[in-house]
Design an enzyme around this catalytic site. Structure first.
Site, short mmCIF file in Angstrom:
data_model
loop_
_atom_site.label_atom_id
_atom_site.label_comp_id
_atom_site.label_asym_id
_atom_site.label_seq_id
_atom_site.Cartn_x
_atom_site.Cartn_y
_atom_site.Cartn_z
N ASP A 60 0.86 -1.18 0.00
CA ASP A 60 0.00 0.00 0.00
C ASP A 60 0.90 1.23 0.00
O ASP A 60 1.57 1.53 1.00
CB ASP A 60 -0.88 -0.02 1.26
N ASN A 87 3.02 4.05 -11.64
CA ASN A 87 1.68 4.23 -12.18
C ASN A 87 0.61 4.40 -11.11
O ASN A 87 -0.44 4.99 -11.38
CB ASN A 87 1.32 3.04 -13.07
N TYR A 149 -4.47 17.52 -7.73
CA TYR A 149 -4.09 16.45 -8.66
C TYR A 149 -3.17 17.01 -9.74
O TYR A 149 -2.12 16.45 -10.04
CB TYR A 149 -5.34 15.82 -9.29
N LYS A 153 0.83 16.15 -10.46
CA LYS A 153 1.32 15.69 -11.76
C LYS A 153 2.32 16.67 -12.37
O LYS A 153 3.24 16.26 -13.09
CB LYS A 153 0.14 15.46 -12.71
#
Length: 252
Positions: A60, A87, A149, A153
């Site tokens: 995890d 990923n 988010y 990124k």
């Protein structure tokens, strides 16, 4: 020696497609995800279909223990990992202050801290061997001002650009793969309503991974699958920031 690829978030979506295409190319696989039963099922299916050796590593990546376990595997010199695919990730359906800060902290940990620590472990080992490759699955959202988010990124894209240039003399290449909307479980799992997204904006995982692997093998620091998203990714550079923020805030 057979190349070994370690893939996080390997049981679904882009992670599963990376595993499939790399298995088809003859890579030995180390599959990482939280669900051990699903991992073993995926590993067995890939081994049967492609005849490759598969290893499962339940972890995890929202926990220190999970990150440490994967980092330790990346640092191993027995059956060394020659390709890391970062990923694993998830999204939050609400805007920043509508989320508990604990959720935002976990989000940041999985999207930034985990890939940073795994890149550190992989790059350290790859430098000793003088070769290696890393693929960081980012997003075209990283080019937009669109919440945490996008911010996470953007970090991954910027880091990959720097690392690809810095470590290339050591025989190591780092690529940020930046897809747009992809037909996976991602939005369903975050509970987002995607009904307003036009069909032309959706990509299939097979194409994203195929183009991402092609660009990674070519040594590119950033891969943006499809011409349509290559064009869209350039828009923030020429549109005023206030207008871009307004446009990027529409929908989830």
């Amino acid at each position: 020696m057979t190349d070994t690829a370690l893939i996080t978030g390997a049981t679904a979506g882009l992670g599963a497609e990376f595993a499939r295409q790399l298995a088809a190319d003859g890579h030995r696989l180390v599959l990482v995800a939280r669900d051990e039963a699903r991992l073993r099922e995926k590993a067995a299916a890939l081994s049967t279909e492609y005849g490759v050796e598969t290893e499962v590593l339940p972890a995890d990546l929202s926990t220190e223990e999970g990150i440490a376990a994967v980092a330790a595997r990346l640092g191993s010199e027995q059956e060394p990992v020659t390709l890391l695919v970062n990923n694993a990730g998830f999204g939050l359906a609400k805007w920043f202050t509508d989320n508990p800060v604990e959720d935002e902290r976990t989000h940041l940990k999985v999207l930034v801290q985990a890939p940073m620590e795994l890149c550190h472990a992989a790059l350290t080992a790859m430098q000793r061997r003088g070769a290696g490759r890393i693929i960081n699955v980012a997003s075209v959202a990283g080019f937009l001002p669109r919440g945490t988010y996008s911010a996470a990124k953007a970090w991954l894209i910027n880091f990959s650009r720097w690392a690809n240039n810095f470590y290339a003399p050591h025989g190591i290449h780092v690529t940020a793969v930046c897809p747009g909307f992809v037909h996976t479980e991602f939005h369903q799992r975050m509970g987002a309503d995607m009904g307003g997204v036009p069909s032309w904006m959706w990509l299939w995982p097979e194409r994203v991974v195929r183009e991402g692997l092609r660009d990674a093998r070519a040594g590119k620091s950033v891969s943006i699958p499809s011409k349509r998203y290559k064009v869209l990714a350039r828009i923030p550079a020429v549109v005023p920031e206030a207008l871009m923020t307004k446009l990027a805030s529409r929908g989830r």
